[in-house]
Design a protein around this motif. Structure first.
Motif, mmCIF file in Angstrom:
data_model
loop_
_atom_site.group_PDB
_atom_site.id
_atom_site.type_symbol
_atom_site.label_atom_id
_atom_site.label_comp_id
_atom_site.label_asym_id
_atom_site.label_seq_id
_atom_site.Cartn_x
_atom_site.Cartn_y
_atom_site.Cartn_z
ATOM 1 N N ALA A 24 0.846 -1.395 0.049
ATOM 2 C CA ALA A 24 -0.053 0.069 -0.142
ATOM 3 C C ALA A 24 0.943 1.164 0.013
ATOM 4 O O ALA A 24 1.778 1.351 0.707
ATOM 5 C CB ALA A 24 -0.838 -0.028 1.101
ATOM 6 N N GLY A 25 0.718 2.336 -0.883
ATOM 7 C CA GLY A 25 1.311 3.420 -0.976
ATOM 8 C C GLY A 25 2.632 3.457 -1.876
ATOM 9 O O GLY A 25 3.406 4.455 -1.879
ATOM 10 N N ALA A 29 0.376 6.338 -3.951
ATOM 11 C CA ALA A 29 -1.158 5.922 -3.924
ATOM 12 C C ALA A 29 -1.751 5.553 -5.304
ATOM 13 O O ALA A 29 -2.322 4.238 -5.385
ATOM 14 C CB ALA A 29 -2.008 7.079 -3.258
ATOM 15 N N ALA A 32 0.120 2.288 -6.584
ATOM 16 C CA ALA A 32 0.080 1.169 -5.925
ATOM 17 C C ALA A 32 -1.473 0.656 -6.726
ATOM 18 O O ALA A 32 -1.446 -0.829 -6.799
ATOM 19 C CB ALA A 32 -0.502 1.557 -4.420
ATOM 20 N N LEU A 33 -2.496 1.260 -6.953
ATOM 21 C CA LEU A 33 -3.569 1.002 -7.523
ATOM 22 C C LEU A 33 -3.115 0.485 -8.610
ATOM 23 O O LEU A 33 -3.828 -0.545 -9.282
ATOM 24 C CB LEU A 33 -4.673 2.056 -7.441
ATOM 25 N N THR A 74 2.080 7.654 3.639
ATOM 26 C CA THR A 74 1.217 6.414 3.643
ATOM 27 C C THR A 74 0.933 6.116 5.103
ATOM 28 O O THR A 74 1.825 6.061 5.792
ATOM 29 C CB THR A 74 1.357 5.454 2.876
ATOM 30 N N ASP A 78 -4.885 5.737 5.198
ATOM 31 C CA ASP A 78 -4.584 5.573 3.691
ATOM 32 C C ASP A 78 -4.474 4.011 3.093
ATOM 33 O O ASP A 78 -4.886 3.753 1.972
ATOM 34 C CB ASP A 78 -3.329 6.098 3.299
ATOM 35 N N GLU A 81 -8.045 3.096 3.013
ATOM 36 C CA GLU A 81 -8.651 3.323 1.727
ATOM 37 C C GLU A 81 -8.234 2.666 0.602
ATOM 38 O O GLU A 81 -9.134 2.396 -0.420
ATOM 39 C CB GLU A 81 -8.438 4.946 1.649
ATOM 40 N N PHE A 82 -6.944 2.284 0.598
ATOM 41 C CA PHE A 82 -6.510 1.177 -0.381
ATOM 42 C C PHE A 82 -7.040 0.201 -0.789
ATOM 43 O O PHE A 82 -7.680 -0.354 -1.483
ATOM 44 C CB PHE A 82 -4.971 1.146 -0.226
ATOM 45 N N GLN A 85 -10.412 0.628 -2.119
ATOM 46 C CA GLN A 85 -10.317 0.638 -3.665
ATOM 47 C C GLN A 85 -10.107 -0.650 -4.263
ATOM 48 O O GLN A 85 -10.597 -1.059 -5.459
ATOM 49 C CB GLN A 85 -9.323 1.604 -4.017
#
Length: 260
Positions: A24-25, A29, A32-33, A74, A78, A81-82, A85
């Protein structure tokens, strides 16, 4: 999709399950997604790392990723939230890998409920001997999270008998006595280790630490139900190489040879 269903689906295809790792991060951000989107087509289960300042079980590659994510700012909110998502992108099992300090600092009930509400399936807790705090593990289960703990080649039968029953997601079997990192070959004796573990649990067993190629994936598939790939993915990204060929090569290695 449940964790067991994910492993069973892979087995029905004649292979071990593939469990890629993302931090994550990392690299930021949005990045990572984007990595998740590229990884998900290959993944049966996804492991999400929570950045931590003292990742004692991780080698230099994942340490660098964790440090970069922390420098990017991060924080726990966060990561939550990741996870939300990522959950919006897939119904595959999501396991958050976290050291125990963030759990304690947040408060176990609050931490567990927050990640369950965000969409996590379970937690991997590498530095918690579960028998040291069974009440904490029970709180994770009460929140609806599966738990995964680590066993190693040095684990005695007695220790396996203690730890394995606490694993309700899968058992994370460390291939070596050391930290994470890509390796050219896995040690001998992994099939025997996995068989010793399976005498104490009915959940799937996955091998991690060292899966980086088709050959190491094949070694893992001959021994276990799944394989975790982490450092090799992050290293490819660090070096500017596409991660898809790495994932494809490892996934091919996970197909088991059928005897005539």
């Amino acid at each position: 999709m449940t964790t067991r269903e994910a492993f069973e689906r892979a087995a029905a295809e004649g292979r071990a399950a593939l469990i890629p790792y993302v931090m994550a991060g990392y690299p930021d951000a949005a990045g990572a997604l984007e990595l998740v989107r590229r990884v998900l087509p290959f993944a049966d289960v996804l492991e999400i790392g929570l950045p931590y300042s003292d990742p004692l079980g991780d080698g230099p590659v994942i340490q660098r990723a964790s440090e970069r994510a922390l420098r990017q700012g991060t924080r726990l909110k966060d990561v939550l939230e990741f996870v939300r998502q990522v959950r919006a992108l897939t119904d595959k099992p999501l396991f958050v890998m976290t050291y125990i300090n963030p759990v304690i600092a947040t408060g176990p009930e609050r931490f567990f409920e927050a990640f369950r509400n965000a969409g996590a399936t379970g937690l991997i807790l590498p530095d918690l001997p579960p028998d040291e705090d069974p009440a904490l593990v029970a709180k994770a289960h009460a929140a609806g999270l599966e738990t995964t703990f680590l066993l190693a080649p040095t684990s005695t039968d007695a220790r396996i008998g203690v730890v394995a029953p606490f694993c309700t997601g899968f058992v994370y079997t460390v291939s070596v006595t050391g930290v994470t990192g890509a390796r050219d070959r896995l040690p001998e004796g992994l099939p025997e280790l996995v068989q010793r573990i399976k005498q104490h649990t009915g959940v799937p067993v996955a091998i991690g630490f060292g899966i980086s190629s088709r050959s190491t994936a094949a070694q893992a598939a001959r021994a276990a139900d799944g394989a975790v790939i982490a450092s090799a993915l992050i290293r490819a990204h660090e070096e500017g190489r596409p991660i898809e060929p790495v994932l494809e090569e490892v996934r091919l290695g996970l197909f088991r040879q059928v005897s005539a």
